[in-house]
Design a protein around this motif. Structure first.
Motif, PDB file in Angstrom:
ATOM      1  N   PRO A  85     151.529 -18.988  12.540  1.00 45.54           N
ATOM      2  CA  PRO A  85     151.342 -19.028  11.084  1.00 45.54           C
ATOM      3  C   PRO A  85     150.075 -18.302  10.644  1.00 45.54           C
ATOM      4  O   PRO A  85     148.956 -18.770  10.851  1.00 45.54           O
ATOM      5  CB  PRO A  85     151.239 -20.522  10.780  1.00 45.54           C
ATOM      6  N   GLU A 118     160.414 -22.287   7.367  1.00 47.19           N
ATOM      7  CA  GLU A 118     159.933 -23.619   7.000  1.00 47.19           C
ATOM      8  C   GLU A 118     161.052 -24.657   6.983  1.00 47.19           C
ATOM      9  O   GLU A 118     160.867 -25.764   6.525  1.00 47.19           O
ATOM     10  CB  GLU A 118     159.258 -23.574   5.615  1.00 47.19           C
ATOM     11  N   GLU A 119     162.200 -24.256   7.515  1.00 46.26           N
ATOM     12  CA  GLU A 119     163.341 -25.172   7.514  1.00 46.26           C
ATOM     13  C   GLU A 119     163.072 -26.395   8.394  1.00 46.26           C
ATOM     14  O   GLU A 119     162.403 -26.302   9.416  1.00 46.26           O
ATOM     15  CB  GLU A 119     164.592 -24.452   8.050  1.00 46.26           C
ATOM     16  N   VAL A 161     156.903 -16.933   1.927  1.00 39.88           N
ATOM     17  CA  VAL A 161     157.691 -17.249   3.112  1.00 39.88           C
ATOM     18  C   VAL A 161     159.167 -17.044   2.803  1.00 39.88           C
ATOM     19  O   VAL A 161     159.701 -17.631   1.861  1.00 39.88           O
ATOM     20  CB  VAL A 161     157.455 -18.709   3.553  1.00 39.88           C
ATOM     21  N   SER A 185     161.581 -17.246   5.413  1.00 41.60           N
ATOM     22  CA  SER A 185     162.217 -18.266   6.236  1.00 41.60           C
ATOM     23  C   SER A 185     161.224 -18.741   7.275  1.00 41.60           C
ATOM     24  O   SER A 185     160.213 -18.091   7.525  1.00 41.60           O
ATOM     25  CB  SER A 185     163.475 -17.719   6.920  1.00 41.60           C
ATOM     26  N   LEU A 208     157.766 -21.875  11.616  1.00 35.28           N
ATOM     27  CA  LEU A 208     156.476 -22.202  11.009  1.00 35.28           C
ATOM     28  C   LEU A 208     156.154 -23.690  11.076  1.00 35.28           C
ATOM     29  O   LEU A 208     155.029 -24.115  10.830  1.00 35.28           O
ATOM     30  CB  LEU A 208     156.439 -21.732   9.554  1.00 35.28           C
ATOM     31  N   ARG A 209     157.164 -24.489  11.363  1.00 35.43           N
ATOM     32  CA  ARG A 209     156.941 -25.930  11.507  1.00 35.43           C
ATOM     33  C   ARG A 209     156.163 -26.256  12.769  1.00 35.43           C
ATOM     34  O   ARG A 209     155.673 -27.360  12.933  1.00 35.43           O
ATOM     35  CB  ARG A 209     158.280 -26.667  11.544  1.00 35.43           C
ATOM     36  N   GLY A 225     162.507 -24.413  11.308  1.00 32.71           N
ATOM     37  CA  GLY A 225     161.801 -23.154  11.126  1.00 32.71           C
ATOM     38  C   GLY A 225     160.625 -23.051  12.073  1.00 32.71           C
ATOM     39  O   GLY A 225     159.975 -24.051  12.383  1.00 32.71           O
ATOM     40  N   ALA A 246     160.343 -17.077  11.844  1.00 25.85           N
ATOM     41  CA  ALA A 246     159.516 -17.009  10.643  1.00 25.85           C
ATOM     42  C   ALA A 246     159.564 -15.591  10.087  1.00 25.85           C
ATOM     43  O   ALA A 246     159.411 -14.621  10.822  1.00 25.85           O
ATOM     44  CB  ALA A 246     158.081 -17.376  11.001  1.00 25.85           C
TER      45      ALA A 246
END
Ligand SMILES: [Zn+2]
Length: 119
Positions: A82, A100-101, A96, A98, A33-34, A31, A66
């Motif tokens: 983010p 954060e996968e 959230v 999506s 956001l990572r 994801g 994200a």
């Protein structure tokens, strides 16, 4: 060092599933956001898999965009970085959807090779 730790985690997961078979390809979903830097992840993956069954395996990374949702006003948007403040109402609670996968989706291993040794 973020990517170094992630590479080790990926290698550990792959090793578990490979069950001793040489690994050719690792499909990874990350994801946005990572905030992982793919090049950096590839770099460390090469290092942590050196002299293992994963050595030389190709790491294929798919980045999931994200997507955030404001539970206050219903706004949905895709942030470039983010930020968890709703751009529409500012005060709403943001969830959230999506981004954060971080998952090893699948791996491809060498099939059992034909045994050419004399019986
Ligand atoms: Zn809102």
């Amino acid at each position: 060092m973020h990517e170094m730790a992630l590479s080790s985690a990926v290698a550990a997961t792959v090793e578990k599933h490979a069950k001793g078979r040489p690994v050719k390809v690792v499909n990874l979903t990350i994801g946005k956001l990572r905030q992982v830097v793919p090049d950096s992840l590839l770099f460390y993956f090469d290092i942590v898999t050196r002299d293992t069954l994963m050595q030389g395996a190709q790491l294929k990374i798919e980045i999931v965009p994200a997507r955030l949702h404001c539970t206050g006003c219903g706004e949905r948007w895709e942030p470039d970085f983010p930020t968890f403040r709703c751009p529409a109402c500012v005060t709403g609670v943001v969830e959230v959807l999506s981004g954060e996968e971080f998952q090893v989706e699948s791996i491809e291993v060498e099939e059992d090779e034909v045994c050419t040794a004399p019986k």
